[in-house]
Design an enzyme around this catalytic site. Structure first.
Site, PDB file in Angstrom:
ATOM      1  N   GLU A  82     -26.945  18.763  -9.093  1.00 27.95           N
ATOM      2  CA  GLU A  82     -25.425  18.585  -9.096  1.00 27.95           C
ATOM      3  C   GLU A  82     -25.147  18.515  -7.414  1.00 27.95           C
ATOM      4  O   GLU A  82     -25.287  19.504  -6.841  1.00 27.95           O
ATOM      5  CB  GLU A  82     -24.470  19.615  -9.571  1.00 27.95           C
ATOM      6  CG  GLU A  82     -23.365  19.438  -9.493  1.00 27.95           C
ATOM      7  CD  GLU A  82     -22.431  20.664 -10.399  1.00 27.95           C
ATOM      8  OE1 GLU A  82     -21.135  20.570 -10.220  1.00 27.95           O
ATOM      9  OE2 GLU A  82     -23.028  21.657 -10.498  1.00 27.95           O
ATOM     10  N   GLU A 122     -11.340  21.453 -10.050  1.00 30.07           N
ATOM     11  CA  GLU A 122     -11.885  22.775 -10.493  1.00 30.07           C
ATOM     12  C   GLU A 122     -10.571  23.949 -10.345  1.00 30.07           C
ATOM     13  O   GLU A 122     -10.569  24.302  -9.000  1.00 30.07           O
ATOM     14  CB  GLU A 122     -13.065  23.152  -9.631  1.00 30.07           C
ATOM     15  CG  GLU A 122     -14.236  22.257 -10.380  1.00 30.07           C
ATOM     16  CD  GLU A 122     -15.633  22.742  -9.682  1.00 30.07           C
ATOM     17  OE1 GLU A 122     -16.648  22.855 -10.300  1.00 30.07           O
ATOM     18  OE2 GLU A 122     -15.737  23.321  -8.819  1.00 30.07           O
TER      19      GLU A 122
END
Length: 252
Positions: free
Chosen positions: A149, A232
């Site tokens: 990621e 996020e």
């Protein structure tokens, strides 16, 4: 998740092991509210996803012609741990859902460029980041967990930081970024944190991928599976809005 919205349920598809995702197509003339934990909506060429993977309260998002807005974001989690969710938009394949006409997965060595832009809004009461997720894997996966990621943090609010620890800096896409390296338990994670807040971001994702590869995060023989942009939130988040998004992948 974007496509011309038709506001009809198309299919139930898994997003996480043991979880289902409500997948909808909607017309660009109407907003589609989505409160399902792993709901996905096709909007234009992309997919918008609610992605409340660390759920502590309800979260809803509305799709727009070119992005989405978080309309409800309940609860909060400790800022020294994982965020609540990742409401986002993507080009590519993620947990068995692929955006319309995507060229991904694609072998990294075959990609000449991967230009992308995003415009992020903020929310006064939110502790959050605005960030890209770029996923790599040794296989051309269309579902499941990827091995690497890459995160690109455009801006943040509150006492939050990426996974792992700071390992230095790098100049990529014309800016100098803090580099953080770590592991989330399933994937190796490398994060590039902007030196100052960016609301509009424009870069070639291939540059970040190449730099990550040079640091041991994947290889050029691996595959790029998706390019995502979103937020996020650790606390709140209602009002966060991604005003626009573009992602292309060009063959070498």
């Amino acid at each position: 998740m974007k496509k011309k919205l038709r506001a009809t349920v198309l299919v139930l598809a898994p997003v996480l092991a043991g979880a289902g995702a409500l997948f909808t197509a909607a017309s660009s003339a109407e907003a589609t509210e989505m409160c399902e934990q792993f709901g996905k909506v096709e909007v234009g060429k992309y997919i918008v996803q609610n992605n409340v993977w660390n759920q502590v309260g309800a979260q809803c998002i509305n799709t727009t012609d070119s992005g989405f807005e978080v309309t409800k974001a309940e609860g909060q989690v400790p800022t020294n741990g994982a965020p609540k969710s990742y409401p986002s938009i993507f080009n590519g394949c993620h947990y068995d859902t692929c955006s319309p006409g995507t060229k991904l997965p694609a072998r990294i060595s075959s990609i000449s460029s991967a230009p992308t832009t995003a415009t992020f809004g903020t929310a006064a009461d939110a502790t959050h980041n605005a960030a890209y997720d770029i996923w790599l894997d040794p296989e051309p996966k269309k579902g499941g967990v990827n091995a690497v990621e890459i995160m690109v943090w455009a801006n943040k609010s509150g006492p939050i930081q990426p996974i792992g620890s700071k390992t230095g800096t790098a100049t990529v896409a014309g800016s100098t970024w803090e580099i953080w390296e770590g592991n989330n338990g399933t994937s190796k994670v490398i994060s590039y944190v902007a030196p100052s807040a960016m609301e509009k971001v424009s870069f070639d994702a291939k540059e970040f991928i190449s730099d990550a590869n040079s640091r041991g995060f994947g290889e050029s023989s691996w595959y790029l599976t998706s390019i995502q942009a979103g937020f996020e939130p650790w606390k709140g988040g209602a009002g966060l809005k991604l005003d626009s998004f573009m992602s292309e992948v060009n063959a070498g």
